[in-house]
Design an enzyme around this catalytic site. Structure first.
Site, PDB file in Angstrom:
ATOM      1  N   ASP A   7      -1.773  -0.586   5.798  1.00  0.00           N
ATOM      2  CA  ASP A   7      -2.095  -0.097   7.143  1.00  0.00           C
ATOM      3  C   ASP A   7      -3.559  -0.266   7.515  1.00  0.00           C
ATOM      4  O   ASP A   7      -3.942  -0.018   8.660  1.00  0.00           O
ATOM      5  CB  ASP A   7      -1.692   1.382   7.288  1.00  0.00           C
TER       6      ASP A   7
ATOM      7  N   ASP B 166       0.854  -1.185   0.000  1.00  0.00           N
ATOM      8  CA  ASP B 166       0.000   0.000   0.000  1.00  0.00           C
ATOM      9  C   ASP B 166       0.896   1.243   0.000  1.00  0.00           C
ATOM     10  O   ASP B 166       2.099   1.159   0.287  1.00  0.00           O
ATOM     11  CB  ASP B 166      -0.912  -0.046   1.231  1.00  0.00           C
TER      12      ASP B 166
ATOM     13  N   ASP C 170      -0.078   5.166   1.082  1.00  0.00           N
ATOM     14  CA  ASP C 170      -0.223   6.114   2.191  1.00  0.00           C
ATOM     15  C   ASP C 170      -0.341   5.375   3.515  1.00  0.00           C
ATOM     16  O   ASP C 170      -1.174   4.474   3.672  1.00  0.00           O
ATOM     17  CB  ASP C 170      -1.459   7.000   1.980  1.00  0.00           C
TER      18      ASP C 170
END
Length: 357
Positions: free
Chosen positions: A128, A8, A10
Site C-alpha cells: 500500500d 505487504d 498492514d
C-alpha cells in the site's frame, strides 16, 4: 518455474491500524476481496511471501505480545481458507536505522535472488505504500500499489488477480545465424491472418495453414541462404517457431496439452502430440516426388522434428495417400488442429501429476 507474489501486511492483507498510540491490533479486519483473489492466484500456481516492516517490533514501544497473537490469528484464518505462505519475512528496524533489510532494501531477499526456480517475469509485489513500489522496482518485478485512503494507490485485489491471470500468451523470437535471419512471433490467444515470408512459396503456404488452422496469430519472416539450398531455411524456421511456442505457453497451466486426424481428399494424416517438455518426433509416411513447389519433400519431417526440439513437443505424425501435395498439406493441417486443441486454455490447473511440464 514458480511465480511468487510478495505481499505487504498492514493495509494490504489486513486494514492499517488507525491509531498507533492505542492498541495497534485492537481489531483485526481483512482487506476486502483479499481471500478470493489469493485463492484464485494460488490455484494458478502463485506462491505467497509476506514481506513487512514492523517498526521497533520487540521493543517496549511495540512488545512482541501485541503482535504475535493477532498475527497468528490472521495466519490461521488464511490457512483455514487454503492460503499458505511460503515464508513470512519481518524487519523490525526503525526508519532512522536505514537497515538494508528494511523495505525498499533487499536485505531479506538474498535467498530468493539466488533461486533460479523463480519465474521473475510473472512474479509481483503488492503493497500500500510507495516503499513497496520501490521495493518491487529494486527486486525487478511488477508493482501493484493497493488503493487506500491514507497512501493512495490504484489497485484492489480483484483487479490485481485479473491483471496477473489474464496475461496474454505471446512471444517473439529473433534467430540470426550465418545461414538465416529469422523473426517469429505468436499470440496463442488471438486468431489473425498469418504473416509468413520465407522465400519458399509452398512452405509459406504450409506455415500459413499451421497458424490459420492452429487458431493462433503467427508471424514469421526468414531471410535464408537459398542460393545454397532450402535446408537451413526450413530447419531454422522450425527451431524459431518451436521456441516461440514454448515461450508463449509459459508454465502451461490450463492447456489441453494433447490433441487430430484430418483428411485431404485421398490423403489422411494423423497427428498425436503432447506438450510434455520432452522433445520426440516419430514420422510414418513417404513421398514420391522430390519437391512440391520449391520445398524438398525430405524436409517436411525435418521441419517437424526441428519444431519439436525447441517447443518441447512429443509428436507422432502419420500420413498416407497418393498426391504428395495433399499429403504434405494434410500433415501441416493435422498438426495445426492438434496444436489448436493442445494450446487452448481452460482453467488454471496444470495437466500433469508431476507438478511441472
Amino acid at each position: 518455474m514458480s511465480a511468487i507474489l510478495f505481499v505487504d501486511r498492514d493495509g494490504t492483507l489486513i486494514e492499517e491500524p488507525s491509531d498507533f498510540q492505542i492498541d495497534r491490533f485492537e481489531k483485526l479486519r481483512f482487506v476486502p476481496g483479499v481471500i478470493p483473489a489469493m485463492l484464485r492466484l494460488g490455484e494458478a500456481g502463485y506462491e505467497f511471501v509476506m514481506v513487512t516492516n514492523q517498526d521497533g517490533l520487540g521493543t517496549s514501544a511495540f512488545p512482541r505480545a501485541d503482535f504475535d497473537g493477532p498475527h497468528e490469528l490472521m495466519m490461521q484464518v488464511f490457512a483455514s481458507q487454503g492460503i499458505v505462505f511460503r515464508e513470512v519475512l519481518i524487519d523490525s528496524s526503525l526508519p532512522a536505522d536505514n537497515a538494508p533489510t528494511r523495505k525498499p532494501g533487499l536485505g531479506l531477499m538474498h535467498g530468493y535472488l539466488r533461486d533460479r526456480s523463480i519465474d521473475w517475469s510473472r512474479s509481483a509485489m503488492v503493497g500500500d505504500r510507495e516503499t513497496d513500489v520501490v521495493f518491487a522496482r529494486n527486486l525487478g518485478v511488477r508493482a501493484f500499489q493497493f488503493r487506500t485512503k491514507q497512501f493512495g494507490g490504484d489497485w484492489d485485489w480483484a483487479g490485481i488477480a485479473h491483471a496477473l491471470l489474464s496475461t496474454t500468451r505471446t512471444a517473439e523470437v529473433v534467430r540470426n545465424t550465418r545461414e538465416t535471419r529469422i523473426t517469429a512471433d505468436v499470440d496463442l490467444d488471438r486468431a489473425d491472418e498469418p504473416r509468413v515470408t520465407t522465400g519458399l512459396g509452398f512452405f509459406d503456404h504450409m506455415l500459413e495453414a499451421l497458424g490459420k488452422h492452429g487458431g493462433f496469430a503467427l508471424g514469421l519472416r526468414c531471410e535464408g541462404d537459398l542460393h545454397i539450398d532450402e535446408h537451413h531455411t526450413v530447419e531454422d524456421c522450425g527451431l524459431a517457431l518451436g521456441q516461440a511456442l514454448r515461450q508463449a505457453l509459459g508454465d502451461k497451466r490450463g492447456i489441453g496439452r494433447y490433441g487430430f486426424t484430418l483428411p485431404m481428399d485421398e490423403a489422411l494424416a494423423t497427428a498425436a502430440l503432447d506438450f510434455s517438455g520432452r522433445p520426440y518426433f516419430v514420422f510414418e509416411g513417404s513421398f514420391q516426388r522430390e519437391r512440391v513447389g520449391e520445398l524438398p519433400t525430405e524436409l517436411v519431417p525435418h521441419f517437424f522434428r526441428s519444431l519439436c526440439e525447441t517447443a518441447g513437443l512429443n509428436l507422432h505424425l502419420r500420413v498416407h495417400g497418393d498426391n504428395d501435395h495433399h499429403k504434405i498439406e494434410a500433415c501441416f493441417k493435422a498438426v495445426a488442429r492438434a496444436l489448436r486443441q493442445a494450446i487452448r486454455r481452460d482453467g488454471n490447473e496444470l495437466p500433469s501429476t508431476k507438478g511441472v511440464l
